[in-house]
Design a protein around this motif. Structure first.
Motif, PDB file in Angstrom:
ATOM      1  N   GLN A 539      10.839   0.073 -21.403  1.00 52.60           N
ATOM      2  CA  GLN A 539       9.384  -0.016 -21.386  1.00 52.60           C
ATOM      3  C   GLN A 539       8.863  -0.695 -22.639  1.00 52.60           C
ATOM      4  O   GLN A 539       7.896  -1.465 -22.586  1.00 52.60           O
ATOM      5  CB  GLN A 539       8.763   1.375 -21.252  1.00 52.60           C
ATOM      6  CG  GLN A 539       7.235   1.370 -21.155  1.00 52.60           C
ATOM      7  CD  GLN A 539       6.743   0.581 -19.970  1.00 52.60           C
ATOM      8  OE1 GLN A 539       7.122   0.841 -18.828  1.00 52.60           O
ATOM      9  NE2 GLN A 539       5.884  -0.408 -20.217  1.00 52.60           N
ATOM     10  N   THR A 540       9.496  -0.417 -23.789  1.00 55.65           N
ATOM     11  CA  THR A 540       9.086  -1.070 -25.031  1.00 55.65           C
ATOM     12  C   THR A 540       9.296  -2.577 -24.943  1.00 55.65           C
ATOM     13  O   THR A 540       8.452  -3.365 -25.408  1.00 55.65           O
ATOM     14  CB  THR A 540       9.858  -0.481 -26.229  1.00 55.65           C
ATOM     15  OG1 THR A 540       9.640   0.935 -26.271  1.00 55.65           O
ATOM     16  CG2 THR A 540       9.403  -1.087 -27.546  1.00 55.65           C
ATOM     17  N   MET A 541      10.397  -2.991 -24.347  1.00 52.61           N
ATOM     18  CA  MET A 541      10.606  -4.430 -24.124  1.00 52.61           C
ATOM     19  C   MET A 541       9.472  -5.013 -23.279  1.00 52.61           C
ATOM     20  O   MET A 541       8.939  -6.085 -23.592  1.00 52.61           O
ATOM     21  CB  MET A 541      11.945  -4.670 -23.418  1.00 52.61           C
ATOM     22  CG  MET A 541      13.170  -4.374 -24.246  1.00 52.61           C
ATOM     23  SD  MET A 541      14.669  -4.788 -23.296  1.00 52.61           S
ATOM     24  CE  MET A 541      15.939  -4.010 -24.300  1.00 52.61           C
ATOM     25  N   GLU A 542       9.102  -4.307 -22.219  1.00 54.66           N
ATOM     26  CA  GLU A 542       8.028  -4.787 -21.349  1.00 54.66           C
ATOM     27  C   GLU A 542       6.714  -4.897 -22.116  1.00 54.66           C
ATOM     28  O   GLU A 542       5.967  -5.881 -21.961  1.00 54.66           O
ATOM     29  CB  GLU A 542       7.852  -3.832 -20.157  1.00 54.66           C
ATOM     30  CG  GLU A 542       9.032  -3.766 -19.212  1.00 54.66           C
ATOM     31  CD  GLU A 542       9.120  -4.974 -18.288  1.00 54.66           C
ATOM     32  OE1 GLU A 542       8.204  -5.821 -18.347  1.00 54.66           O
ATOM     33  OE2 GLU A 542      10.099  -5.075 -17.538  1.00 54.66           O
ATOM     34  N   ARG A 551      10.619 -13.106 -29.204  1.00 52.59           N
ATOM     35  CA  ARG A 551      11.774 -12.979 -30.108  1.00 52.59           C
ATOM     36  C   ARG A 551      11.999 -11.494 -30.391  1.00 52.59           C
ATOM     37  O   ARG A 551      11.062 -10.796 -30.782  1.00 52.59           O
ATOM     38  CB  ARG A 551      11.549 -13.723 -31.416  1.00 52.59           C
ATOM     39  CG  ARG A 551      11.519 -15.227 -31.262  1.00 52.59           C
ATOM     40  CD  ARG A 551      11.233 -15.913 -32.588  1.00 52.59           C
ATOM     41  NE  ARG A 551      11.340 -17.354 -32.454  1.00 52.59           N
ATOM     42  CZ  ARG A 551      12.468 -18.036 -32.631  1.00 52.59           C
ATOM     43  NH1 ARG A 551      13.567 -17.385 -32.963  1.00 52.59           N
ATOM     44  NH2 ARG A 551      12.494 -19.346 -32.481  1.00 52.59           N
ATOM     45  N   LEU A 552      13.221 -11.005 -30.251  1.00 47.04           N
ATOM     46  CA  LEU A 552      13.503  -9.574 -30.350  1.00 47.04           C
ATOM     47  C   LEU A 552      14.789  -9.310 -31.107  1.00 47.04           C
ATOM     48  O   LEU A 552      15.794 -10.005 -30.912  1.00 47.04           O
ATOM     49  CB  LEU A 552      13.610  -8.978 -28.938  1.00 47.04           C
ATOM     50  CG  LEU A 552      13.937  -7.486 -28.829  1.00 47.04           C
ATOM     51  CD1 LEU A 552      12.781  -6.642 -29.369  1.00 47.04           C
ATOM     52  CD2 LEU A 552      14.236  -7.106 -27.381  1.00 47.04           C
ATOM     53  N   LYS A 586      14.681 -10.262 -18.786  1.00 44.66           N
ATOM     54  CA  LYS A 586      13.269  -9.894 -18.691  1.00 44.66           C
ATOM     55  C   LYS A 586      12.352 -11.034 -19.117  1.00 44.66           C
ATOM     56  O   LYS A 586      11.175 -11.064 -18.747  1.00 44.66           O
ATOM     57  CB  LYS A 586      12.987  -8.652 -19.541  1.00 44.66           C
ATOM     58  CG  LYS A 586      13.443  -7.344 -18.908  1.00 44.66           C
ATOM     59  CD  LYS A 586      13.104  -6.160 -19.813  1.00 44.66           C
ATOM     60  CE  LYS A 586      13.453  -4.855 -19.130  1.00 44.66           C
ATOM     61  NZ  LYS A 586      12.578  -4.559 -17.965  1.00 44.66           N
ATOM     62  N   GLY A 587      12.872 -11.950 -19.960  1.00 38.10           N
ATOM     63  CA  GLY A 587      12.038 -13.078 -20.357  1.00 38.10           C
ATOM     64  C   GLY A 587      12.016 -13.386 -21.840  1.00 38.10           C
ATOM     65  O   GLY A 587      11.323 -14.321 -22.273  1.00 38.10           O
ATOM     66  N   PHE A 588      12.748 -12.623 -22.665  1.00 37.67           N
ATOM     67  CA  PHE A 588      12.839 -12.981 -24.084  1.00 37.67           C
ATOM     68  C   PHE A 588      13.636 -14.270 -24.242  1.00 37.67           C
ATOM     69  O   PHE A 588      14.616 -14.500 -23.527  1.00 37.67           O
ATOM     70  CB  PHE A 588      13.509 -11.856 -24.882  1.00 37.67           C
ATOM     71  CG  PHE A 588      12.634 -10.659 -25.107  1.00 37.67           C
ATOM     72  CD1 PHE A 588      11.700 -10.650 -26.143  1.00 37.67           C
ATOM     73  CD2 PHE A 588      12.718  -9.547 -24.287  1.00 37.67           C
ATOM     74  CE1 PHE A 588      10.881  -9.549 -26.348  1.00 37.67           C
ATOM     75  CE2 PHE A 588      11.902  -8.439 -24.477  1.00 37.67           C
ATOM     76  CZ  PHE A 588      10.981  -8.443 -25.509  1.00 37.67           C
TER      77      PHE A 588
END
Length: 608
Positions: A539-542, A551-552, A586-588
């Motif tokens: 959820q935090t990624m979302e 960028r993560l 997810k899209g990063f």
């Protein structure tokens, strides 16, 4: 704001009367905020959930004619007499915590307007020359916040010292040996007598606005007073129990859990202490726990999804479990996570350059596990704003306290360090400087400009604080056009209040969104192993993606010292690899994920 005018106000009444006025006005008059100043004969007032035996010398009070009453608000035990002024403030404020801070700040400013050097301290105190002159408490009614504080003007401190018997632990936490050593009267700091001082406070707070209580008001107040003056209300709060647990948390206060167990299930539980209530303790917490197995796992599961900080100020599930069951079992560090921190010649050269240029680094202050590797590559993450942070996050090893004034030469030192290390890519971070009007934004701008002027070919990555959500200040920093600008989420939403001391989850997301909106590459990271669930990580990624950040970095939380949050779980390298795969799907666009990954780990390679 209107001043509450009591008929026959020259008459000194017993304490329950004034608390009844507070409650009645809060429930009845909703057209404005209200304020009043009052006095009582010698009286000890207990917080809502305090044990008399722990706080009061009842024999002394009986012998000296000192009354004992209880109030509906939380907080600590207070002695009052005619020389101790009581301020009552009834407010519309929905957020009672912020209203409380604003109100106490206003009281301190009022004292400073009389040239009394007053300052806020701790949860609820005002100090003059290091000694307490005022303390406060509050409670919440539907749609209204009721706040009150006691101000020592000309109090008989010998009564105060002998009537109150706080624990030695509480006094040691304040750095004093006795009650008398901790407090002082402000009457000695002003030429005003107590009557003129009261008049000054009334005018300062309310001007000429006022409202006189009617005969009907006084009749209704008398009914409330009878309840508050009853022995049942004052003495009926001492529960029966089979188990007792006690712990003092600096941000929360002292909590004693009184627990009745049967077949190791919680039959009844009550929480005593000088903590501050924000919600309905019985309905929202105590009732929820009845019937639960008395184990760490069962209580933790029962409290899932409950934000304890909305019931008791600054209380978290981790702290509550620590109160009931002590420290959690230590999680052993796996062999694959052991790090070789032995210095190599090239890392020593980097350390020498940093020292010669008087440079602070997060590498050192944060006990970064990659320090030797990065210094061998002649890279480092420079930290500006000094070495002392105004915040005290429970995961971070950076020094916390009152920082020194900004070093005006620091931007030049950073630029010279970048030049000496021959950096193609420089990463700059800072301590939080909440003590500064602009939270250090101008210092950030000067630093970036100095680095760019001396090193025009160097790309710059910033890892910034949240500037307390001030987007105008954030914009000033972003106008320097860094190559990348990062701001770390640090952890998931549920754990943010217990992990980060001031920062807020949604405010950090807003910072990332503003970075992205202004066309700068946004970057963030959070730690694994603090007790978050797999679902919360996803959820935090979302949430980060929804803010426009692509960028993560993901890394393992490592406990710096025994005083920091314990590690809940060591995430394996294989799990980190799986989270990288998920994040990319997810899209990063860029993900660095591994046990030893930190915000600026391999930042140059990733950025290019």
């Amino acid at each position: 704001m209107k001043y509450i005018i009591i008929p026959d106000s020259a008459e000194i009444r017993r304490l329950p009367f004034y608390f009844a006025v507070e409650e009645y006005v809060a429930r009845t008059y909703t057209d404005d905020d209200y304020f009043m100043v009052w006095q009582v004969e010698p009286t000890v007032m207990l917080g809502r959930n305090q044990l008399i035996a722990n706080e009061v010398d009842t024999d002394y009070c009986r012998r000296e004619g000192v009354d004992i009453f209880r109030r509906k608000s939380g907080g600590g035990c207070i002695y009052a007499d005619r020389g101790c002024l009581q301020f009552s403030y009834i407010s519309f404020a929905e957020n009672v915590s912020s209203a409380f801070v604003d109100y106490m700040r206003g009281v301190a400013e009022m004292l400073r307007s009389l040239h009394i050097n007053a300052r806020l301290s701790g949860r609820n105190d005002i100090l003059v020359e290091g000694r307490k002159v005022a303390g406060s408490a509050f409670y919440r009614l539907k749609g209204r916040s009721v706040l009150h504080n006691s101000l020592l003007f000309d109090t008989r401190l010998e009564h105060l010292s002998k009537a109150l018997t706080p624990s030695g632990e509480k006094l040691r936490s304040k750095g004093v040996a006795s009650v008398a050593q901790r407090v002082t009267n402000i009457g000695q700091y002003t030429e005003l007598g107590i009557t003129d001082f009261i008049a000054y406070v009334r005018k300062y707070m309310c001007g000429s606005e006022g409202r006189t209580l009617t005969e009907a008001d006084m009749t209704a107040i008398a009914a409330i007073e009878r309840e508050l003056a009853s022995d049942e209300f004052t003495y009926g709060k001492n529960p029966k129990y089979t188990e007792i647990r006690s712990k003092r948390f600096p941000e929360v206060g002292t909590i004693q859990a009184h627990i009745e167990l049967k077949n190791n299930k919680i039959v009844n539980i009550n929480l005593m202490g000088d903590y501050f209530l924000l919600g309905d303790l019985d309905r929202e917490l105590l009732d929820v726990l009845r019937g639960t197995d008395f184990t760490r796992e069962a209580v933790a599961k029962r409290l899932e999804g409950i934000e304890l900080g909305t019931i008791i100020r600054e209380l978290t599930i981790d702290r509550f479990l620590r109160l009931l069951f002590g420290r959690p079992p230590h999680v052993m560090k796996p062999d694959w996570l052991k790090i070789d921190l032995r210095s190599k010649q090239s890392s020593g050269e980097t350390a020498g350059i940093l020292a010669r240029h008087k440079m602070n680094t997060i590498c050192t202050s944060g006990l970064c596990p990659n320090r030797t590797e990065c210094w061998m590559a002649r890279t480092a993450t420079m930290m500006i704003g000094g070495e002392v942070c105004t915040r005290k996050c429970r995961f971070c090893n950076t020094l916390s306290g009152r920082p020194k004034p900004l070093d005006t030469e620091e931007p030049r030192h950073v630029a010279e360090t970048v030049k000496a290390l021959k950096l193609r890519y420089a990463v700059i971070t800072s301590v939080d400087r909440d003590d500064l009007p602009d939270y250090g934004a101008d210092h950030w701008v000067r630093t970036v400009e100095a680095v760019r002027n001396m090193n025009p070919e160097t790309k710059i990555e910033l890892l910034i604080p949240d500037f307390m959500g001030n987007m105008e200040l954030l914009g000033k920093v972003l106008e320097t056009r860094p190559h990348v600008c990062g701001h770390n989420m640090e952890t998931v939403r549920r754990l943010t209040p217990s992990v980060r001391s001031v920062a807020q989850y949604d405010r950090s997301l807003a910072v990332l969104a503003e970075i992205a909106r202004r066309g700068v590459q946004a970057k963030t990271g959070f730690m694994l192993g603090l007790g978050e669930t797999h679902e919360e990580r996803l959820q935090t990624m979302e949430d980060i993606l929804a803010a426009g950040c692509r960028r993560l970095t993901l890394g393992q939380y490592l406990q710096p010292t025994a005083n920091h949050l314990p590690v809940s779980e060591y995430v394996t390298p294989e799990q980190f690899a799986e989270y990288k795969r998920i994040a990319l799907e997810k899209g990063f666009r860029h993900v660095v994920s591994g046990p030893l990954v930190r915000s600026s780990y391999h930042a140059a390679e990733t950025a290019e």
